[in-house]
Design a protein around this motif. Sequence first.
Motif, PDB file in Angstrom:
ATOM      1  N   UNK A 205       0.821  -1.206   0.000  1.00  0.00           N
ATOM      2  CA  UNK A 205       0.000   0.000   0.000  1.00  0.00           C
ATOM      3  C   UNK A 205       0.858   1.259   0.000  1.00  0.00           C
ATOM      4  N   UNK A 206       1.968   1.222   0.738  1.00  0.00           N
ATOM      5  CA  UNK A 206       2.881   2.361   0.708  1.00  0.00           C
ATOM      6  C   UNK A 206       3.493   2.538  -0.684  1.00  0.00           C
ATOM      7  N   UNK A 207       3.843   1.436  -1.313  1.00  0.00           N
ATOM      8  CA  UNK A 207       4.392   1.527  -2.662  1.00  0.00           C
ATOM      9  C   UNK A 207       3.344   2.058  -3.648  1.00  0.00           C
ATOM     10  N   UNK A 208       2.096   1.628  -3.485  1.00  0.00           N
ATOM     11  CA  UNK A 208       1.031   2.121  -4.367  1.00  0.00           C
ATOM     12  C   UNK A 208       0.844   3.620  -4.196  1.00  0.00           C
ATOM     13  N   UNK A 209       0.879   4.106  -2.958  1.00  0.00           N
ATOM     14  CA  UNK A 209       0.753   5.537  -2.725  1.00  0.00           C
ATOM     15  C   UNK A 209       1.932   6.299  -3.339  1.00  0.00           C
ATOM     16  N   UNK A 210       3.129   5.730  -3.211  1.00  0.00           N
ATOM     17  CA  UNK A 210       4.306   6.368  -3.805  1.00  0.00           C
ATOM     18  C   UNK A 210       4.203   6.422  -5.331  1.00  0.00           C
ATOM     19  N   UNK A 216       1.255  11.425 -10.681  1.00  0.00           N
ATOM     20  CA  UNK A 216       0.738  12.791 -10.719  1.00  0.00           C
ATOM     21  C   UNK A 216       1.788  13.784 -11.210  1.00  0.00           C
ATOM     22  N   UNK A 217       3.079  13.481 -10.993  1.00  0.00           N
ATOM     23  CA  UNK A 217       4.144  14.395 -11.422  1.00  0.00           C
ATOM     24  C   UNK A 217       4.647  14.098 -12.835  1.00  0.00           C
ATOM     25  N   UNK A 218       4.296  12.922 -13.383  1.00  0.00           N
ATOM     26  CA  UNK A 218       4.797  12.559 -14.710  1.00  0.00           C
ATOM     27  C   UNK A 218       4.060  13.335 -15.792  1.00  0.00           C
ATOM     28  N   UNK A 219       4.767  13.613 -16.883  1.00  0.00           N
ATOM     29  CA  UNK A 219       4.175  14.340 -18.001  1.00  0.00           C
ATOM     30  C   UNK A 219       3.284  13.409 -18.816  1.00  0.00           C
ATOM     31  N   UNK A 231       3.241  -0.240 -13.405  1.00  0.00           N
ATOM     32  CA  UNK A 231       3.523  -0.707 -12.046  1.00  0.00           C
ATOM     33  C   UNK A 231       2.279  -0.624 -11.167  1.00  0.00           C
ATOM     34  N   UNK A 232       1.477   0.439 -11.331  1.00  0.00           N
ATOM     35  CA  UNK A 232       0.239   0.564 -10.562  1.00  0.00           C
ATOM     36  C   UNK A 232      -0.748  -0.527 -10.965  1.00  0.00           C
ATOM     37  N   UNK A 233      -0.853  -0.785 -12.257  1.00  0.00           N
ATOM     38  CA  UNK A 233      -1.755  -1.839 -12.719  1.00  0.00           C
ATOM     39  C   UNK A 233      -1.336  -3.204 -12.195  1.00  0.00           C
ATOM     40  N   UNK A 234      -0.036  -3.415 -12.047  1.00  0.00           N
ATOM     41  CA  UNK A 234       0.438  -4.691 -11.519  1.00  0.00           C
ATOM     42  C   UNK A 234       0.010  -4.893 -10.070  1.00  0.00           C
TER      43      UNK A 234
END
Length: 399
Positions: A205-210, A216-219, A231-234
């Motif tokens: 869960x901490x990794x998902x939040x990170x 949010x910062x990626x273009x 990575x989030x989908x995984x």
Amino acid sequence: MSRYRLDPTPAQQAALLAQCGHARYVWNLALEQWSMWTPDKGPTPGYVEQARQLTEARGAFGWLRAGSQTVQQQALRDFDQAVRNFYAGTHRRPTWRRAGVHEGFRIVGSQASRIVKLNRKWAAVNVPKVGRVQFRLSRAVPDAKSYRITRDRVGRWHIAFAAIPEPIPAPGTGEVVGVDRGVTVSAALSTGELLTCTGLSDREQERLKHLQRRLARAHPGSKRRQRVRAAIAKLHARAGDRRKDWVEKTSTDLARRFDVIRVEDLRVAPMTRRPKPKPDPEQPGGYLPNRRRAKAGLNRGILANGWGLLVQRLEHKAAGRVERVNPAYTSQTCSACGHCAPENRENQAVFRCAACGHQANADVNAAVNIAAGRAVSARRETPPVRVSPKREPQLATSA
């Protein structure tokens, strides 16, 4: 029960993705034609007319002709069936299919039975325009007349054969169990068992939040954004796999142990809808707080515990043995004396009856009421509970 993991080569993956794109393109075209209907116009083209138009389109466009006509025609048949289901009131309105989300196609006919067993662990299926694709033999392959190939958001390929397994036979013991679904405890049984659905660990869960913060910062459109999304989908796929595994094991265990399974008749879809905005009468164009963040957290908890999927799989495996009970006031009613009052529920976990002093786990007490089929009316009137005549009378207000 009939889903297997595909193992295509890189060249086969490209061919499968092309087939998925063709099926999605044909589906969206059929949906666009159907959506253009207005009362002042004639009927929209049906399957026969759309199949004729597909033949003309394949003759005009080489990229469409390079795909399998079987896959493309089956997409039209699937859309026609979806429209029929919509008008019959059994399914929702057909929606658009998006790339990366709805990746899949279906094969029907003699080609679905062209399966070759390679060894004890692997078999191969013949896919049109692709060739033999290997899949893992995790169980015996059922006798089916169609199969569907899909690709999830993580990039895993699966093949599912259209075969409905036989329901699990009842044990014949006459035992009845009540299942109370919750957020903290996924399923509480009237036998006293507390079952919890395994989700993501604290570290995950901490990794998902990170990762969500990095996203949010990626273009938009950058390669870094694509990697973070993958990575989030995984992580989400891992949580979904664990939830499905828990549901399958729990539903199978309940279907084998009990003759009758009673659950609350909950409408999960309306319960997990976002709250409506509250306009501010004193400020035009403004809105009052509607606790949407708290409701979003509750919705995540309900969906993460698989409330709807558990009952659905129970009805599949224990066909005719699942009963839905009115959930009104089951958590405020004493399972020992039948007294119903809001003060009986001290907190989320403890139940203490204000009339007889009965104390138990709140979820287990509700599960016992569900197992008894104890429905409470709006006046909080419950059917009389059978109490032993040798029991001493209890005071109305006990300590």
